[in-house]
Design a protein around this motif. Structure first.
Motif, mmCIF file in Angstrom:
data_model
loop_
_atom_site.group_PDB
_atom_site.id
_atom_site.type_symbol
_atom_site.label_atom_id
_atom_site.label_comp_id
_atom_site.label_asym_id
_atom_site.label_seq_id
_atom_site.Cartn_x
_atom_site.Cartn_y
_atom_site.Cartn_z
ATOM 1 N N GLY A 164 -3.942 88.153 39.887
ATOM 2 C CA GLY A 164 -4.490 88.786 41.081
ATOM 3 C C GLY A 164 -3.640 89.898 41.639
ATOM 4 O O GLY A 164 -4.122 90.741 42.405
ATOM 5 N N SER A 165 -2.350 89.952 41.265
ATOM 6 C CA SER A 165 -1.462 90.965 41.831
ATOM 7 C C SER A 165 -1.929 92.377 41.499
ATOM 8 O O SER A 165 -1.870 93.271 42.348
ATOM 9 N N GLY A 166 -2.402 92.584 40.271
ATOM 10 C CA GLY A 166 -2.882 93.908 39.892
ATOM 11 C C GLY A 166 -4.103 94.320 40.690
ATOM 12 O O GLY A 166 -4.252 95.493 41.070
ATOM 13 N N VAL A 167 -4.982 93.365 40.964
ATOM 14 C CA VAL A 167 -6.180 93.659 41.754
ATOM 15 C C VAL A 167 -5.786 94.049 43.179
ATOM 16 O O VAL A 167 -6.299 95.037 43.726
ATOM 17 N N VAL A 168 -4.859 93.296 43.774
ATOM 18 C CA VAL A 168 -4.462 93.576 45.156
ATOM 19 C C VAL A 168 -3.752 94.924 45.269
ATOM 20 O O VAL A 168 -4.068 95.738 46.153
ATOM 21 N N VAL A 169 -2.782 95.194 44.374
ATOM 22 C CA VAL A 169 -2.099 96.497 44.398
ATOM 23 C C VAL A 169 -3.104 97.613 44.119
ATOM 24 O O VAL A 169 -3.061 98.678 44.759
ATOM 25 N N GLY A 170 -4.018 97.377 43.176
ATOM 26 C CA GLY A 170 -5.035 98.388 42.864
ATOM 27 C C GLY A 170 -5.909 98.712 44.050
ATOM 28 O O GLY A 170 -6.225 99.884 44.316
ATOM 29 N N ALA B 58 -5.742 106.471 48.149
ATOM 30 C CA ALA B 58 -6.420 107.637 47.583
ATOM 31 C C ALA B 58 -7.480 108.196 48.526
ATOM 32 O O ALA B 58 -7.801 109.394 48.469
ATOM 33 N N ASN B 59 -8.028 107.360 49.392
ATOM 34 C CA ASN B 59 -9.126 107.796 50.263
ATOM 35 C C ASN B 59 -8.736 107.874 51.734
ATOM 36 O O ASN B 59 -9.602 108.137 52.576
ATOM 37 N N CYS B 60 -7.460 107.658 52.051
ATOM 38 C CA CYS B 60 -7.065 107.619 53.458
ATOM 39 C C CYS B 60 -7.061 109.030 54.056
ATOM 40 O O CYS B 60 -6.778 110.012 53.374
ATOM 41 N N GLN B 61 -7.382 109.067 55.351
ATOM 42 C CA GLN B 61 -7.354 110.326 56.087
ATOM 43 C C GLN B 61 -6.463 110.255 57.318
ATOM 44 O O GLN B 61 -6.340 111.238 58.046
ATOM 45 N N SER B 62 -5.868 109.094 57.563
ATOM 46 C CA SER B 62 -5.027 108.928 58.745
ATOM 47 C C SER B 62 -3.809 108.085 58.387
ATOM 48 O O SER B 62 -3.842 107.295 57.435
ATOM 49 N N LEU B 63 -2.760 108.229 59.168
ATOM 50 C CA LEU B 63 -1.526 107.497 58.910
ATOM 51 C C LEU B 63 -1.694 105.982 59.069
ATOM 52 O O LEU B 63 -1.164 105.217 58.257
ATOM 53 N N PRO B 64 -2.427 105.495 60.100
ATOM 54 C CA PRO B 64 -2.608 104.041 60.200
ATOM 55 C C PRO B 64 -3.282 103.430 58.961
ATOM 56 O O PRO B 64 -2.899 102.337 58.531
ATOM 57 N N VAL B 65 -4.259 104.115 58.400
ATOM 58 C CA VAL B 65 -4.913 103.600 57.195
ATOM 59 C C VAL B 65 -3.942 103.618 56.024
ATOM 60 O O VAL B 65 -3.926 102.699 55.194
ATOM 61 N N PHE B 66 -3.111 104.662 55.936
ATOM 62 C CA PHE B 66 -2.089 104.732 54.890
ATOM 63 C C PHE B 66 -1.125 103.547 55.007
ATOM 64 O O PHE B 66 -0.768 102.911 53.999
ATOM 65 N N MET B 67 -0.710 103.222 56.223
ATOM 66 C CA MET B 67 0.181 102.080 56.432
ATOM 67 C C MET B 67 -0.512 100.777 56.074
ATOM 68 O O MET B 67 0.099 99.870 55.475
ATOM 69 N N LEU B 68 -1.790 100.644 56.447
ATOM 70 C CA LEU B 68 -2.552 99.450 56.084
ATOM 71 C C LEU B 68 -2.594 99.278 54.569
ATOM 72 O O LEU B 68 -2.449 98.148 54.051
ATOM 73 N N ALA B 69 -2.771 100.371 53.852
ATOM 74 C CA ALA B 69 -2.790 100.299 52.390
ATOM 75 C C ALA B 69 -1.490 99.742 51.854
ATOM 76 O O ALA B 69 -1.477 98.940 50.906
ATOM 77 N N ILE C 85 0.557 97.727 53.422
ATOM 78 C CA ILE C 85 0.612 96.295 53.716
ATOM 79 C C ILE C 85 -0.063 95.513 52.593
ATOM 80 O O ILE C 85 0.435 94.481 52.132
ATOM 81 N N ILE C 86 -1.202 96.036 52.127
ATOM 82 C CA ILE C 86 -1.911 95.398 51.014
ATOM 83 C C ILE C 86 -1.083 95.483 49.731
ATOM 84 O O ILE C 86 -0.952 94.506 48.984
ATOM 85 N N ILE C 87 -0.496 96.658 49.468
ATOM 86 C CA ILE C 87 0.350 96.807 48.272
ATOM 87 C C ILE C 87 1.544 95.864 48.347
ATOM 88 O O ILE C 87 1.935 95.249 47.338
ATOM 89 N N GLY C 88 2.145 95.727 49.536
ATOM 90 C CA GLY C 88 3.256 94.797 49.697
ATOM 91 C C GLY C 88 2.851 93.361 49.404
ATOM 92 O O GLY C 88 3.634 92.589 48.823
ATOM 93 N N THR C 89 1.634 92.989 49.759
ATOM 94 C CA THR C 89 1.121 91.662 49.423
ATOM 95 C C THR C 89 1.039 91.493 47.911
ATOM 96 O O THR C 89 1.431 90.454 47.359
#
Length: 379
Positions: free
Chosen positions: A65-71, A78-89, A91-95
């Protein structure tokens, strides 16, 4: 190869992708690099929980599952337009990092193969030494040809469609049955607290030094007077030296890993000191540092395996990694402060102090093991 893919899409990603992101989005670079710190912080907080899951259920599904979560995190980047969304991404990659990088993998191998896991750990760290060699040029080429968003999206899709099937194919099914035999003993497993603290400190200091070098080496070398091209050329010495040292470790695999830990810490200390104090020996210093750092990854997996029963090893890998990951999360911020206020020599002085402290800690573990061995012989 799976570890190369996941490392390349998480820990090493921003080394190549940070600049085009900052240029397009207009964010300060410290926010972009701070996203990696946030991901490492999340990974540190989740690491003990990740190890407990491995101990109870086995790591096969978690690693898959790690590859799916990082992916998924990369698709959001790739689709973010704001810094908060970039940070949220991130958080998911860190998981995903907590689920699938070395600590989770080593714990899984320890649960699967117990004392025989050493050979697998050594082989995996050898191949994973090519992570930056493989992923950085590919990412750089993709960014140049298609832009950073398309490169990030393509990498995320690659992780989603390849990592899970390959882990499920490589790792044997039914591992949860072996893990369930280990899990009941976790409550009664008692670890030597002094040994635990020493090992945790050794791994944390090594991780902090590695992160500082990975993030700031080019800037530090430029601060010492090297041109950008020369700094990049010198930095390229690290990869081959890391892999070469791991090959030598395979040839000397019958030695107790504490000796590998001692050699690793000495090489790192001597290498960093040469870079700081002997400008003419910078190349030699980086070769020595790279060799020591290459052995560090092996030590991180093999030394606890040699000193702890399998139940303790599986349960404690995540807990032991938390200080390392927290240190790594803070390193870019502290390193940036040192570089800004004290220059390249300030950064190198701090790294020399940490490297020498690490040698002392390894010697303490070695001394303890030798005393125990003498006591057993006397008995």
């Amino acid at each position: 190869m799976l570890q190369i893919l996941v490392w390349g899409g998480s820990f090493f990603l921003l080394a190549v992708m940070a600049e085009p992101i900052t240029q397009e989005m207009g964010w300060d670079s410290h926010w972009v690099y701070g996203a990696l710190s946030l991901g490492l912080l999340v990974s540190a907080l989740l690491a003990p929980f990740s190890s407990r899951l491995v101990a109870r259920y086995g790591g096969r599904m978690q690693l898959a599952g790690s590859g799916v979560v990082v992916g998924i995190g990369l698709l959001i980047v790739a689709n973010c337009q704001s810094l908060p969304v970039f940070m949220l991404a991130w958080i998911i990659i860190g998981t995903g990092m907590a689920m699938g990088l070395y600590e989770a993998l080593f714990a899984t191998l320890g649960a699967l193969y117990t004392e025989r896991a050493g050979r697998a750990i050594t082989g995996i760290t050898l191949i994973s030494g090519f992570a930056t060699t493989v992923t950085w040029p590919l990412l750089a080429l993709a960014i140049e040809q298609f832009g950073w968003r398309a490169a990030c999206m393509g990498y995320g899709i690659l992780l989603i469609v390849t990592v899970a099937p390959l882990y499920l194919w490589v790792l044997p099914a039914g591992q949860h049955k072996q893990a369930s035999k280990i899990a009941p003993s976790l409550a009664t497993a008692i670890v030597d607290r002094r040994l635990y603290l020493l090992l945790t400190s050794i791994f944390a200091l090594g991780a902090i030094i590695m992160t500082a070098i990975s993030v700031q080496l080019v800037a530090v070398l430029q601060g010492l007077g090297h041109s950008l091209a020369a700094a990049i050329g010198l930095s390229a010495l690290l990869g081959p030296s890391q892999v070469a040292s791991r090959v030598l470790q395979i040839l000397a695999s019958k030695r107790h890993p504490i000796w590998t830990a001692l050699v690793s810490s000495l090489l790192v200390a001597v290498g960093v000191t040469l870079v700081a104090l002997a400008p003419g020996a910078t190349a030699l210093g980086l070769l020595l540092y790279g060799s020591g750092n290459g052995l560090r990854a092996i030590v991180r997996g093999l030394l606890p395996l040699a000193l702890m029963p399998p139940a303790q090893y599986v349960a404690l890998m995540g807990k032991m990694s938390r200080p390392s990951l927290l240190g790594q999360a803070l390193t870019p911020l502290i390193g940036g402060y040192l570089l800004q206020h004290f220059g390249a020599m300030g950064v190198l002085a701090a790294l020399c102090a940490l490297a020498l402290a690490n040698v002392v800690l390894v010697v303490l573990v070695l001394r303890s093991l030798l005393c125990d061995a003498n006591a057993q012989q006397g008995a």
